[in-house]
Design a protein around this motif. Structure first.
Motif, PDB file in Angstrom:
ATOM      1  N   ALA A 152      19.239 -17.363 -38.212  1.00  0.00           N
ATOM      2  CA  ALA A 152      20.263 -16.575 -37.638  1.00  0.00           C
ATOM      3  C   ALA A 152      19.757 -15.847 -36.312  1.00  0.00           C
ATOM      4  CB  ALA A 152      20.914 -15.413 -38.524  1.00  0.00           C
ATOM      5  N   PHE A 153      18.669 -15.286 -36.442  1.00  0.00           N
ATOM      6  CA  PHE A 153      17.970 -14.623 -35.030  1.00  0.00           C
ATOM      7  C   PHE A 153      17.529 -15.696 -34.235  1.00  0.00           C
ATOM      8  CE2 PHE A 153      18.124 -10.982 -37.897  1.00  0.00           C
ATOM      9  CZ  PHE A 153      17.905  -9.899 -37.169  1.00  0.00           C
ATOM     10  N   ALA A 154      17.213 -17.042 -34.645  1.00  0.00           N
ATOM     11  CA  ALA A 154      16.788 -17.916 -33.579  1.00  0.00           C
ATOM     12  C   ALA A 154      17.966 -18.441 -32.980  1.00  0.00           C
ATOM     13  CB  ALA A 154      16.200 -19.213 -34.570  1.00  0.00           C
ATOM     14  N   ASN A 155      19.111 -18.500 -33.630  1.00  0.00           N
ATOM     15  CA  ASN A 155      20.292 -19.068 -32.910  1.00  0.00           C
ATOM     16  C   ASN A 155      21.015 -17.909 -32.035  1.00  0.00           C
ATOM     17  OD1 ASN A 155      20.308 -21.346 -34.384  1.00  0.00           O
ATOM     18  ND2 ASN A 155      21.785 -20.467 -36.065  1.00  0.00           N
ATOM     19  N   VAL A 156      20.721 -16.702 -32.177  1.00  0.00           N
ATOM     20  CA  VAL A 156      21.427 -15.695 -31.522  1.00  0.00           C
ATOM     21  C   VAL A 156      20.300 -15.470 -30.298  1.00  0.00           C
ATOM     22  CG1 VAL A 156      19.868 -13.746 -32.266  1.00  0.00           C
ATOM     23  CG2 VAL A 156      22.567 -13.426 -31.333  1.00  0.00           C
ATOM     24  N   GLY A 157      19.142 -15.795 -30.415  1.00  0.00           N
ATOM     25  CA  GLY A 157      18.209 -15.935 -29.350  1.00  0.00           C
ATOM     26  C   GLY A 157      18.678 -17.044 -28.074  1.00  0.00           C
ATOM     27  N   PHE A 158      19.030 -18.057 -28.502  1.00  0.00           N
ATOM     28  CA  PHE A 158      19.845 -19.072 -27.544  1.00  0.00           C
ATOM     29  C   PHE A 158      20.811 -18.363 -26.900  1.00  0.00           C
ATOM     30  CE2 PHE A 158      18.110 -22.042 -30.875  1.00  0.00           C
ATOM     31  CZ  PHE A 158      16.967 -22.632 -30.131  1.00  0.00           C
ATOM     32  N   ILE A 159      21.802 -17.665 -27.351  1.00  0.00           N
ATOM     33  CA  ILE A 159      22.944 -16.958 -26.722  1.00  0.00           C
ATOM     34  C   ILE A 159      22.286 -15.858 -25.837  1.00  0.00           C
ATOM     35  CG2 ILE A 159      24.869 -15.567 -27.015  1.00  0.00           C
ATOM     36  CD1 ILE A 159      25.279 -16.916 -29.637  1.00  0.00           C
ATOM     37  N   GLY A 160      21.387 -15.229 -26.253  1.00  0.00           N
ATOM     38  CA  GLY A 160      20.781 -14.207 -25.381  1.00  0.00           C
ATOM     39  C   GLY A 160      20.161 -14.808 -24.292  1.00  0.00           C
ATOM     40  N   GLN A 161      19.728 -15.711 -24.204  1.00  0.00           N
ATOM     41  CA  GLN A 161      19.178 -16.388 -22.918  1.00  0.00           C
ATOM     42  C   GLN A 161      20.014 -16.882 -22.122  1.00  0.00           C
ATOM     43  OE1 GLN A 161      16.293 -15.721 -21.668  1.00  0.00           O
ATOM     44  NE2 GLN A 161      15.311 -17.448 -20.695  1.00  0.00           N
ATOM     45  N   ASN A 162      21.037 -17.318 -22.659  1.00  0.00           N
ATOM     46  CA  ASN A 162      22.392 -17.814 -21.655  1.00  0.00           C
ATOM     47  C   ASN A 162      22.755 -16.575 -21.020  1.00  0.00           C
ATOM     48  OD1 ASN A 162      21.959 -20.368 -22.707  1.00  0.00           O
ATOM     49  ND2 ASN A 162      23.725 -20.393 -23.766  1.00  0.00           N
ATOM     50  N   VAL A 163      22.980 -15.555 -21.670  1.00  0.00           N
ATOM     51  CA  VAL A 163      23.311 -14.443 -21.231  1.00  0.00           C
ATOM     52  C   VAL A 163      22.530 -13.944 -20.054  1.00  0.00           C
ATOM     53  CG1 VAL A 163      24.111 -11.778 -21.479  1.00  0.00           C
ATOM     54  CG2 VAL A 163      24.698 -13.562 -23.164  1.00  0.00           C
ATOM     55  N   TYR A 164      21.025 -13.901 -20.524  1.00  0.00           N
ATOM     56  CA  TYR A 164      20.255 -13.442 -19.271  1.00  0.00           C
ATOM     57  C   TYR A 164      20.361 -14.466 -18.244  1.00  0.00           C
ATOM     58  CZ  TYR A 164      17.184 -10.076 -21.393  1.00  0.00           C
ATOM     59  OH  TYR A 164      16.593  -8.908 -22.094  1.00  0.00           O
ATOM     60  N   LEU A 165      20.281 -15.602 -18.276  1.00  0.00           N
ATOM     61  CA  LEU A 165      20.466 -16.546 -16.955  1.00  0.00           C
ATOM     62  C   LEU A 165      21.682 -16.128 -16.243  1.00  0.00           C
ATOM     63  CD1 LEU A 165      18.815 -19.684 -18.457  1.00  0.00           C
ATOM     64  CD2 LEU A 165      17.931 -18.019 -17.116  1.00  0.00           C
ATOM     65  N   PHE A 166      22.869 -16.000 -16.881  1.00  0.00           N
ATOM     66  CA  PHE A 166      24.036 -15.720 -16.309  1.00  0.00           C
ATOM     67  C   PHE A 166      23.841 -14.542 -15.530  1.00  0.00           C
ATOM     68  CE2 PHE A 166      28.166 -13.501 -16.079  1.00  0.00           C
ATOM     69  CZ  PHE A 166      29.028 -14.624 -15.412  1.00  0.00           C
ATOM     70  N   CYS A 167      23.403 -13.555 -16.008  1.00  0.00           N
ATOM     71  CA  CYS A 167      23.337 -12.137 -15.358  1.00  0.00           C
ATOM     72  C   CYS A 167      22.557 -12.389 -14.181  1.00  0.00           C
ATOM     73  CB  CYS A 167      22.849 -11.000 -16.386  1.00  0.00           C
ATOM     74  SG  CYS A 167      24.080 -10.691 -17.761  1.00  0.00           S
ATOM     75  N   ALA A 168      21.361 -13.027 -14.095  1.00  0.00           N
ATOM     76  CA  ALA A 168      20.601 -13.234 -13.113  1.00  0.00           C
ATOM     77  C   ALA A 168      21.205 -13.874 -11.874  1.00  0.00           C
ATOM     78  CB  ALA A 168      19.326 -14.059 -13.578  1.00  0.00           C
ATOM     79  N   SER A 169      21.889 -15.073 -12.457  1.00  0.00           N
ATOM     80  CA  SER A 169      22.625 -15.706 -11.539  1.00  0.00           C
ATOM     81  C   SER A 169      23.778 -14.984 -10.905  1.00  0.00           C
ATOM     82  CB  SER A 169      23.334 -17.026 -12.088  1.00  0.00           C
ATOM     83  OG  SER A 169      24.181 -17.830 -11.271  1.00  0.00           O
ATOM     84  N   GLU A 170      24.481 -14.034 -11.273  1.00  0.00           N
ATOM     85  CA  GLU A 170      25.677 -13.351 -10.788  1.00  0.00           C
ATOM     86  C   GLU A 170      25.308 -11.877 -10.351  1.00  0.00           C
ATOM     87  OE1 GLU A 170      28.787 -15.081 -10.572  1.00  0.00           O
ATOM     88  OE2 GLU A 170      27.275 -16.420 -10.874  1.00  0.00           O
ATOM     89  N   GLY A 171      24.233 -11.651 -10.404  1.00  0.00           N
ATOM     90  CA  GLY A 171      23.865 -10.250 -10.191  1.00  0.00           C
ATOM     91  C   GLY A 171      24.128  -8.945 -11.037  1.00  0.00           C
ATOM     92  N   LEU A 172      24.353  -9.406 -12.039  1.00  0.00           N
ATOM     93  CA  LEU A 172      24.391  -8.429 -13.363  1.00  0.00           C
ATOM     94  C   LEU A 172      22.885  -8.024 -13.875  1.00  0.00           C
ATOM     95  CD1 LEU A 172      27.391 -10.159 -14.998  1.00  0.00           C
ATOM     96  CD2 LEU A 172      27.563  -8.100 -14.007  1.00  0.00           C
ATOM     97  N   ALA A 173      23.186  -6.860 -14.502  1.00  0.00           N
ATOM     98  CA  ALA A 173      21.831  -6.404 -15.518  1.00  0.00           C
ATOM     99  C   ALA A 173      22.153  -6.398 -16.781  1.00  0.00           C
ATOM    100  CB  ALA A 173      21.880  -4.926 -14.977  1.00  0.00           C
ATOM    101  N   THR A 174      20.985  -6.807 -17.440  1.00  0.00           N
ATOM    102  CA  THR A 174      21.375  -6.960 -19.074  1.00  0.00           C
ATOM    103  C   THR A 174      19.936  -6.622 -19.698  1.00  0.00           C
ATOM    104  OG1 THR A 174      22.254  -8.370 -20.679  1.00  0.00           O
ATOM    105  CG2 THR A 174      20.612  -9.590 -19.064  1.00  0.00           C
ATOM    106  N   VAL A 175      20.104  -6.510 -21.035  1.00  0.00           N
ATOM    107  CA  VAL A 175      19.024  -6.191 -21.704  1.00  0.00           C
ATOM    108  C   VAL A 175      19.175  -6.472 -23.164  1.00  0.00           C
ATOM    109  CG1 VAL A 175      19.097  -3.650 -22.155  1.00  0.00           C
ATOM    110  CG2 VAL A 175      16.951  -4.675 -22.383  1.00  0.00           C
ATOM    111  N   PHE A 176      18.411  -7.319 -23.793  1.00  0.00           N
ATOM    112  CA  PHE A 176      18.612  -7.748 -25.182  1.00  0.00           C
ATOM    113  C   PHE A 176      18.045  -6.938 -26.075  1.00  0.00           C
ATOM    114  CE2 PHE A 176      17.714 -10.220 -29.163  1.00  0.00           C
ATOM    115  CZ  PHE A 176      18.706 -11.140 -29.085  1.00  0.00           C
ATOM    116  N   ARG A 177      18.539  -6.409 -27.216  1.00  0.00           N
ATOM    117  CA  ARG A 177      18.140  -5.253 -27.855  1.00  0.00           C
ATOM    118  C   ARG A 177      18.221  -5.452 -29.401  1.00  0.00           C
ATOM    119  NH1 ARG A 177      21.426  -1.786 -28.417  1.00  0.00           N
ATOM    120  NH2 ARG A 177      23.100  -2.401 -27.118  1.00  0.00           N
TER     121      ARG A 177
END
Length: 219
Positions: free
Chosen positions: A163-188
């Motif tokens: 479950a944690f491995a699967n959500v890690g993939f999602i979190g990285q997708n969010v990181y890359l989207f935010c980096a692309s779109e000028g958003l800030a994010t932090v995985f917690r």
């Protein structure tokens, strides 16, 4: 083309993410059909990877509903409609991960197949999604939930691992989207999972894994 009802709900959601809508009874809970996700745009992958970072200070600025739509689709949306497959991999194709969006106007469940948000709570629960001070004031906190019933063949400990491995993939997708779109994010990972699961009224088979805050960076 979006219907008038969908457009109005999108406007309400955008205002709610910024200002909040208070408490509501169950009959007032809403459904938002999100705008169609993007197929073009964004920075090249290399630029997004170079820009990827964790940011913990957020501006007092709402996340528009079209940006939220693209964010959620990038996180775990359907990118192969014929098969229903997603933008992220999943152990044994379990598709156990779900996203809840905590915002000022309540908590919302993301239906990836329908690309839709369904309000599950009218209360502002952002402060419950972590222990850091900023989580209660940032525009959006994503809560990642796993349905253990979908992790067939895994033991209790293995279910948590995958479950944690699967959500890690999602979190990285969010990181890359935010980096692309000028958003800030932090995985917690620092959060009271049992309390949050109770607040979200999750059934026994589902459990909270991690959360991720999203907004615009504070200049």
């Amino acid at each position: 083309m979006l219907s008038r009802r969908t457009v109005n709900l999108g406007i309400l959601a955008n205002v709610g993410f910024a200002a909040g809508a208070g408490r509501a009874v169950a009959a007032d809970l809403r459904v938002i059909d999100l705008p169609a996700p993007w197929k073009d745009g964004g920075k090249p992958l290399a630029q997004a990877v170079w820009a990827r970072r964790s940011i913990r200070e957020f501006a007092d600025k709402p996340v528009p509903v079209d940006v939220l739509s693209n964010l959620l689709w990038t996180a775990c949306g359907v990118n192969r409609p014929a098969t229903g497959d997603r933008t992220m991999p999943s152990w044994r194709h379990a598709m156990d991960a779900e996203i809840f969006v905590a915002a000022a106007d309540g908590a919302w469940s993301y239906d990836a197949k329908a690309h839709r948000l369904t309000q599950v709570l009218a209360d502002d629960i952002r402060a419950e999604t972590g222990v850091q001070d900023f989580v209660g004031a940032a525009p959006i906190d994503l809560v990642y939930v796993s349905d253990g019933a979908r992790l067939q063949g895994a033991t209790g400990d293995e279910k948590r691992l995958w479950a944690f491995a699967n959500v890690g993939f999602i979190g990285q997708n969010v990181y890359l989207f935010c980096a692309s779109e000028g958003l800030a994010t932090v995985f917690r990972a620092s959060l009271n999972r049992d309390r949050l699961a109770q607040t979200l009224q999750l059934p026994p088979t589902k459990f909270v894994t991690c959360s991720q805050t999203v907004g615009y960076p504070k200049s």
